[in-house]
Every structure is written in C-alpha cells, then in structure tokens.
Design a protein around this motif. Sequence first.
Motif, PDB file in Angstrom:
ATOM      1  N   GLY A   1       0.812  -1.211   0.000  1.00 40.17           N
ATOM      2  CA  GLY A   1       0.000   0.000   0.000  1.00 40.17           C
ATOM      3  C   GLY A   1       0.846   1.262   0.000  1.00 40.17           C
ATOM      4  N   LEU A   2       1.921   1.259   0.802  1.00 43.94           N
ATOM      5  CA  LEU A   2       2.812   2.422   0.812  1.00 43.94           C
ATOM      6  C   LEU A   2       3.483   2.616  -0.540  1.00 43.94           C
ATOM      7  CD1 LEU A   2       4.529   2.112   4.321  1.00 43.94           C
ATOM      8  CD2 LEU A   2       2.675   3.647   3.643  1.00 43.94           C
ATOM      9  N   GLN A   3       3.965   1.520  -1.140  1.00 45.33           N
ATOM     10  CA  GLN A   3       4.617   1.637  -2.436  1.00 45.33           C
ATOM     11  C   GLN A   3       3.640   2.093  -3.519  1.00 45.33           C
ATOM     12  OE1 GLN A   3       6.445  -2.137  -3.206  1.00 45.33           O
ATOM     13  NE2 GLN A   3       7.982  -1.922  -1.599  1.00 45.33           N
ATOM     14  N   SER A   4       2.384   1.641  -3.445  1.00 38.89           N
ATOM     15  CA  SER A   4       1.398   2.081  -4.420  1.00 38.89           C
ATOM     16  C   SER A   4       1.137   3.575  -4.280  1.00 38.89           C
ATOM     17  CB  SER A   4       0.099   1.283  -4.232  1.00 38.89           C
ATOM     18  OG  SER A   4      -0.901   1.759  -5.113  1.00 38.89           O
ATOM     19  N   GLN A   5       1.065   4.025  -3.038  1.00 34.19           N
ATOM     20  CA  GLN A   5       0.844   5.454  -2.824  1.00 34.19           C
ATOM     21  C   GLN A   5       2.016   6.281  -3.338  1.00 34.19           C
ATOM     22  OE1 GLN A   5       0.303   6.429   1.276  1.00 34.19           O
ATOM     23  NE2 GLN A   5       0.031   8.622   0.914  1.00 34.19           N
ATOM     24  N   ARG A   6       3.229   5.784  -3.081  1.00 33.71           N
ATOM     25  CA  ARG A   6       4.400   6.518  -3.551  1.00 33.71           C
ATOM     26  C   ARG A   6       4.518   6.457  -5.072  1.00 33.71           C
ATOM     27  NH1 ARG A   6       8.810   4.288   0.902  1.00 33.71           N
ATOM     28  NH2 ARG A   6       7.884   5.340   2.727  1.00 33.71           N
ATOM     29  N   ALA A   7       4.160   5.307  -5.668  1.00 38.07           N
ATOM     30  CA  ALA A   7       4.271   5.180  -7.118  1.00 38.07           C
ATOM     31  C   ALA A   7       3.345   6.150  -7.830  1.00 38.07           C
ATOM     32  CB  ALA A   7       3.959   3.748  -7.550  1.00 38.07           C
ATOM     33  N   GLN A   8       2.205   6.436  -7.224  1.00 38.62           N
ATOM     34  CA  GLN A   8       1.278   7.369  -7.842  1.00 38.62           C
ATOM     35  C   GLN A   8       1.806   8.801  -7.815  1.00 38.62           C
ATOM     36  OE1 GLN A   8      -2.466   6.869  -5.859  1.00 38.62           O
ATOM     37  NE2 GLN A   8      -2.658   4.703  -6.417  1.00 38.62           N
ATOM     38  N   GLN A   9       2.715   9.072  -6.890  1.00 36.66           N
ATOM     39  CA  GLN A   9       3.256  10.417  -6.766  1.00 36.66           C
ATOM     40  C   GLN A   9       4.579  10.603  -7.512  1.00 36.66           C
ATOM     41  OE1 GLN A   9       3.622  10.922  -2.555  1.00 36.66           O
ATOM     42  NE2 GLN A   9       1.414  11.073  -2.211  1.00 36.66           N
ATOM     43  N   VAL A  10       5.171   9.503  -7.971  1.00 34.44           N
ATOM     44  CA  VAL A  10       6.498   9.595  -8.578  1.00 34.44           C
ATOM     45  C   VAL A  10       6.470  10.420  -9.855  1.00 34.44           C
ATOM     46  CG1 VAL A  10       8.262   8.239  -9.760  1.00 34.44           C
ATOM     47  CG2 VAL A  10       7.431   7.523  -7.538  1.00 34.44           C
ATOM     48  N   GLU A  11       5.514  10.145 -10.722  1.00 37.11           N
ATOM     49  CA  GLU A  11       5.484  10.838 -12.004  1.00 37.11           C
ATOM     50  C   GLU A  11       5.293  12.341 -11.817  1.00 37.11           C
ATOM     51  OE1 GLU A  11       5.922  11.084 -16.024  1.00 37.11           O
ATOM     52  OE2 GLU A  11       6.122   9.310 -14.739  1.00 37.11           O
ATOM     53  N   GLN A  12       4.385  12.709 -10.921  1.00 43.39           N
ATOM     54  CA  GLN A  12       4.153  14.134 -10.680  1.00 43.39           C
ATOM     55  C   GLN A  12       5.382  14.787 -10.064  1.00 43.39           C
ATOM     56  OE1 GLN A  12       0.848  14.907  -8.116  1.00 43.39           O
ATOM     57  NE2 GLN A  12       1.074  17.131  -8.205  1.00 43.39           N
ATOM     58  N   LEU A  13       6.036  14.087  -9.128  1.00 44.75           N
ATOM     59  CA  LEU A  13       7.232  14.647  -8.497  1.00 44.75           C
ATOM     60  C   LEU A  13       8.372  14.784  -9.505  1.00 44.75           C
ATOM     61  CD1 LEU A  13       7.219  12.766  -5.068  1.00 44.75           C
ATOM     62  CD2 LEU A  13       6.601  15.137  -5.513  1.00 44.75           C
ATOM     63  N   ASN A  14       8.501  13.818 -10.419  1.00 45.49           N
ATOM     64  CA  ASN A  14       9.550  13.918 -11.434  1.00 45.49           C
ATOM     65  C   ASN A  14       9.319  15.121 -12.350  1.00 45.49           C
ATOM     66  OD1 ASN A  14      10.960  11.688 -10.525  1.00 45.49           O
ATOM     67  ND2 ASN A  14       9.866  10.259 -11.857  1.00 45.49           N
ATOM     68  N   GLN A  15       8.079  15.332 -12.716  1.00 46.53           N
ATOM     69  CA  GLN A  15       7.787  16.481 -13.562  1.00 46.53           C
ATOM     70  C   GLN A  15       8.061  17.794 -12.829  1.00 46.53           C
ATOM     71  OE1 GLN A  15       3.755  16.056 -14.916  1.00 46.53           O
ATOM     72  NE2 GLN A  15       4.189  14.220 -16.159  1.00 46.53           N
ATOM     73  N   GLU A  16       7.637  17.886 -11.567  1.00 49.68           N
ATOM     74  CA  GLU A  16       7.901  19.099 -10.808  1.00 49.68           C
ATOM     75  C   GLU A  16       9.403  19.303 -10.605  1.00 49.68           C
ATOM     76  OE1 GLU A  16       5.778  18.794  -7.190  1.00 49.68           O
ATOM     77  OE2 GLU A  16       3.788  18.997  -8.111  1.00 49.68           O
ATOM     78  N   ASN A  17      10.126  18.225 -10.369  1.00 51.36           N
ATOM     79  CA  ASN A  17      11.571  18.330 -10.180  1.00 51.36           C
ATOM     80  C   ASN A  17      12.245  18.833 -11.444  1.00 51.36           C
ATOM     81  OD1 ASN A  17      14.063  18.100  -8.959  1.00 51.36           O
ATOM     82  ND2 ASN A  17      14.276  15.920  -9.427  1.00 51.36           N
ATOM     83  N   ALA A  18      11.839  18.295 -12.600  1.00 56.34           N
ATOM     84  CA  ALA A  18      12.431  18.740 -13.860  1.00 56.34           C
ATOM     85  C   ALA A  18      12.119  20.216 -14.122  1.00 56.34           C
ATOM     86  CB  ALA A  18      11.916  17.872 -15.003  1.00 56.34           C
ATOM     87  N   GLN A  19      10.886  20.642 -13.818  1.00 56.71           N
ATOM     88  CA  GLN A  19      10.540  22.041 -14.022  1.00 56.71           C
ATOM     89  C   GLN A  19      11.334  22.969 -13.107  1.00 56.71           C
ATOM     90  OE1 GLN A  19       6.313  22.223 -13.490  1.00 56.71           O
ATOM     91  NE2 GLN A  19       5.846  21.068 -15.360  1.00 56.71           N
ATOM     92  N   LEU A  20      11.449  22.580 -11.833  1.00 58.78           N
ATOM     93  CA  LEU A  20      12.191  23.417 -10.893  1.00 58.78           C
ATOM     94  C   LEU A  20      13.661  23.495 -11.259  1.00 58.78           C
ATOM     95  CD1 LEU A  20      10.550  22.339  -7.507  1.00 58.78           C
ATOM     96  CD2 LEU A  20      10.245  24.492  -8.736  1.00 58.78           C
ATOM     97  N   ARG A  21      14.236  22.372 -11.664  1.00 62.53           N
ATOM     98  CA  ARG A  21      15.645  22.399 -12.049  1.00 62.53           C
ATOM     99  C   ARG A  21      15.840  23.215 -13.319  1.00 62.53           C
ATOM    100  NH1 ARG A  21      19.331  19.234  -9.673  1.00 62.53           N
ATOM    101  NH2 ARG A  21      18.590  17.837  -8.037  1.00 62.53           N
TER     102      ARG A  21
END
Length: 304
Positions: free
Chosen positions: A94-114
């Motif tokens: 359950g924890l990994q599923s929750q984190r997996a759902q946030q990975v794509e959004q976090l990667n996009q935000e990270n790329a934009q911020l960088r």
Amino acid sequence: MPLGTLDRSPPPFFRQGPSALSKLVLFGVLAVLLMVADNRFGMIKPVRAAIATVLYPLQWTMLQPVIWSRDGSKYFESLNSSQTSEAAAQYRLGLQSQRAQQVEQLNQENAQLRGLLGLRERVNAPALAAQILYDAADPFTRKVIIDKGALAAVQPGSPVLDELGVLGQVTRVYPLVSEVTLITDRNQAVPVLNARTGLRALAFGDAASRSGALELRFLDANVDLQAGDLLTTSGVDGVYPPGLQVARISSVEHGADSAFARVRCEPVAAVNSGLHVLVLQPLAGLVPTLPPTAPDKATNGSKP
C-alpha cells in the motif's frame, strides 16, 4: 550303613560349572575377539543389519507421536508467521502504491524546478557488480576484500553499496581484487544529510562499538536530531552520489558538561553480513568541469 554313603553331594565340577573368574575371563576374551573380528573383517555387520531391520518398525511406530507433535507445532508457527508476513507485505504494498502514484508528478515538478533554477540533473553513476571474498586480516580495522580490481576498471575511492545502502569505499586496488574500507571503520568519514531537517554532518565509524556503528561529531548540543532520522549521502565530497541511504540515528545524548551532542547511528547496509555489492564510479569523475572563463581585460592591464 557306612558313614561314607550319607554324603550324596555330587562333585562340584559337574553341578556348579566353572567359577566366576573363569566366566569373566572367557567372556572378556570372547568380547575382544568379536570386536577385533568386527573391526577387521566386518563379521558382525550382517547381525547388526538384521537387528536394525527387525527393530525399525517398532522405532518408527514409537517416533510417530513425536513427529506429529513437532509437525503440528511447526504448522501453527509457520501459519502465524505467514499471516504476519502477509499483513506486513500488504502494508508495504500500500505504501509503495501510494508513492508510485506520486512519482510521475514529483519527477515532472523536479524537472521544471531544475529547469527554472538552471541546475544540472543528478549524476547516475555506472555500477559494477562484485562479491565479498573475505574480511581483512587486520583486527583493528573494518575492511573487506572484493573480487574485482584494476582489470575490471575499479578505481580508488569508488563507493561500494549493497541492496540496502552505503557499505564503504574502495581504498586499495590490486589487479584482481580490491580492498574496501567499511563506513564503520574509525578512520572513515561520510558526509551525510538528515532527510527530515536537511542538516549536513559527518558520520564517522564508532571505534567504541564492537558491533559496527556510526557517530555524528561536532554537532551543537541543541541540534535538531531525533532517534529514527534517516541519514543519506549529501554528495558534497565528490565521492558518494547524493541521496544514498547511510544510517539511522539510534540515540541522541545531550551532555550537560559538553557543548556537543553525542549522536549514535546504526548503518542501513549489512556491514557484517553482506555478500554481493555494487561498486560505483566516483562522483568526481562524472561531474563535468567548468569551461575556462575569458580573461578580464581590466585585470590584464589592457586599455578599453
């Protein structure tokens, strides 16, 4: 009637048999002969095999209750263990599923911020698989020998990881093997970052600990650290890539007579029981060098 006819006791040789000493000597000699014959010629093996064959059904029948009782206890223990493991696995899933759902959004935000800040991407260091051969012979150090050396392009200073976290650093390279100094060695220091507060520190091997531990030195007594905080590599030393798990804080002591806090940590990696490791290329060899800047005309004394 003559007096001689009243004694009707037979001669002792026919009624009483041989004496006790004669029996002891006879059976003792027979036992020695049987042992020698069994040892040299194996004459008693067929008899022993026949007796074992006859007694086996009786032994098997008597052992069945013990086997049933042992198997039953193991069944219930394994059932409880399986249920506990299943519950823990479901929780982690359950924890990994929750984190997996946030990975794509976090990667996009990270790329934009960088991109906005003009920062370069994190360096993905190439890895080389190796195996630990044995511990170093020096009892006063914590070092291991791996089966990859200079012929496999291993470089001095290369970080060494296992599946859990940072294990150590390559300190000596030979043609076929390399020496790895573990992070729990008293002469080893790793720049770390507190994942909760962002505090940077240095983790040293704790020489007073025999089981292999770390300690954070030169920190103020009022520093914001808690037991259970995760420490990762900060990447400021040019050796370890940032974000690798190093240790977790086990205790924080604030001494009244000292200006520094005593912080003990437990390494995340299996420093005492690991077998397979990954050897990374040092971060300094992957960071591109800045191009030389143009000389300042005013510094060179040239006129505008």
